[in-house]
Design a protein around this motif. Sequence first.
Motif, mmCIF file in Angstrom:
data_model
loop_
_atom_site.group_PDB
_atom_site.id
_atom_site.type_symbol
_atom_site.label_atom_id
_atom_site.label_comp_id
_atom_site.label_asym_id
_atom_site.label_seq_id
_atom_site.Cartn_x
_atom_site.Cartn_y
_atom_site.Cartn_z
ATOM 1 N N ARG A 116 -19.002 -29.791 -30.124
ATOM 2 C CA ARG A 116 -17.586 -29.237 -29.894
ATOM 3 C C ARG A 116 -17.441 -28.451 -28.947
ATOM 4 O O ARG A 116 -16.166 -28.315 -28.306
ATOM 5 N N VAL A 117 -18.699 -27.967 -29.001
ATOM 6 C CA VAL A 117 -18.272 -26.226 -28.133
ATOM 7 C C VAL A 117 -18.747 -26.631 -26.111
ATOM 8 O O VAL A 117 -17.883 -26.623 -25.184
ATOM 9 N N ARG A 118 -19.306 -28.032 -25.695
ATOM 10 C CA ARG A 118 -19.117 -28.927 -24.955
ATOM 11 C C ARG A 118 -17.742 -29.254 -24.482
ATOM 12 O O ARG A 118 -17.188 -29.323 -23.588
ATOM 13 N N LEU A 119 -17.215 -30.090 -25.711
ATOM 14 C CA LEU A 119 -16.100 -30.337 -25.011
ATOM 15 C C LEU A 119 -14.684 -28.961 -24.676
ATOM 16 O O LEU A 119 -14.118 -29.442 -24.555
ATOM 17 N N LEU A 120 -15.145 -27.591 -25.453
ATOM 18 C CA LEU A 120 -13.975 -26.900 -25.091
ATOM 19 C C LEU A 120 -14.551 -26.265 -23.975
ATOM 20 O O LEU A 120 -13.701 -26.007 -23.040
ATOM 21 N N LEU A 121 -15.639 -26.403 -23.654
ATOM 22 C CA LEU A 121 -16.302 -26.337 -21.998
ATOM 23 C C LEU A 121 -15.253 -26.825 -21.172
ATOM 24 O O LEU A 121 -15.167 -26.315 -19.951
ATOM 25 N N ASP A 122 -15.710 -28.301 -21.177
ATOM 26 C CA ASP A 122 -15.100 -29.004 -20.285
ATOM 27 C C ASP A 122 -14.703 -30.458 -20.620
ATOM 28 O O ASP A 122 -15.839 -31.464 -21.129
ATOM 29 N N PRO A 123 -13.769 -30.341 -21.715
ATOM 30 C CA PRO A 123 -13.155 -31.773 -21.968
ATOM 31 C C PRO A 123 -12.803 -32.558 -21.491
ATOM 32 O O PRO A 123 -13.204 -34.416 -21.833
ATOM 33 N N GLU A 124 -13.355 -32.872 -19.684
ATOM 34 C CA GLU A 124 -13.223 -33.517 -19.283
ATOM 35 C C GLU A 124 -14.579 -34.786 -19.029
ATOM 36 O O GLU A 124 -14.842 -35.518 -18.869
ATOM 37 N N ALA A 125 -15.431 -33.805 -18.944
ATOM 38 C CA ALA A 125 -16.709 -34.028 -18.723
ATOM 39 C C ALA A 125 -17.707 -33.473 -18.912
ATOM 40 O O ALA A 125 -18.539 -32.335 -19.311
ATOM 41 N N PRO A 126 -17.983 -33.931 -20.982
ATOM 42 C CA PRO A 126 -18.629 -33.175 -22.308
ATOM 43 C C PRO A 126 -19.966 -32.862 -21.631
ATOM 44 O O PRO A 126 -20.774 -31.724 -22.218
ATOM 45 N N THR A 167 -21.451 -32.741 -18.630
ATOM 46 C CA THR A 167 -21.931 -32.262 -17.766
ATOM 47 C C THR A 167 -21.322 -30.178 -17.801
ATOM 48 O O THR A 167 -21.461 -29.612 -16.989
ATOM 49 N N ALA A 168 -20.967 -30.144 -19.083
ATOM 50 C CA ALA A 168 -20.467 -28.979 -18.974
ATOM 51 C C ALA A 168 -21.714 -28.236 -19.694
ATOM 52 O O ALA A 168 -23.023 -28.760 -19.766
ATOM 53 N N GLU A 169 -21.348 -26.939 -18.509
ATOM 54 C CA GLU A 169 -22.660 -26.082 -18.612
ATOM 55 C C GLU A 169 -21.654 -24.178 -19.384
ATOM 56 O O GLU A 169 -21.056 -24.094 -19.332
ATOM 57 N N PRO A 170 -22.954 -23.966 -20.332
ATOM 58 C CA PRO A 170 -22.620 -23.552 -21.303
ATOM 59 C C PRO A 170 -22.156 -21.432 -20.496
ATOM 60 O O PRO A 170 -23.159 -21.673 -19.349
ATOM 61 N N PHE A 171 -21.385 -20.693 -20.757
ATOM 62 C CA PHE A 171 -20.999 -20.011 -19.573
ATOM 63 C C PHE A 171 -22.571 -18.773 -19.716
ATOM 64 O O PHE A 171 -23.073 -19.296 -20.811
#
Length: 86
Positions: free
Chosen positions: A65-75, A77-81
């Motif tokens: 869910r956090v990954r989807l929130l950070l980058d919904p288009e490419a979860p 490859t999402a990197e946490p802040f």
Amino acid sequence: MPKSPATPVPVSSIAEFEHSLDELEQLVTRMEGGELSLDESLSSFERGIGLYRQCQTALEQAELRVRLLLDPEAPDTAEPFDSRID
């Protein structure tokens, strides 16, 4: 077509995670106390493994869910802040 927003986690899921974690902690405390019979220890261990797996699954879902929130288009490859303040 835009992706639909992630559905919120029901409060009951959070409560279930917290209940499972609490029960797991209680089992560990009882087992560390050394007062259980072998049969009780094995039953507690088996229950603990089940609780651990439930908690692990809940944490994996939360991470997704956090990954989807950070980058919904490419979860993937999402990197946490970076929460560090320099």
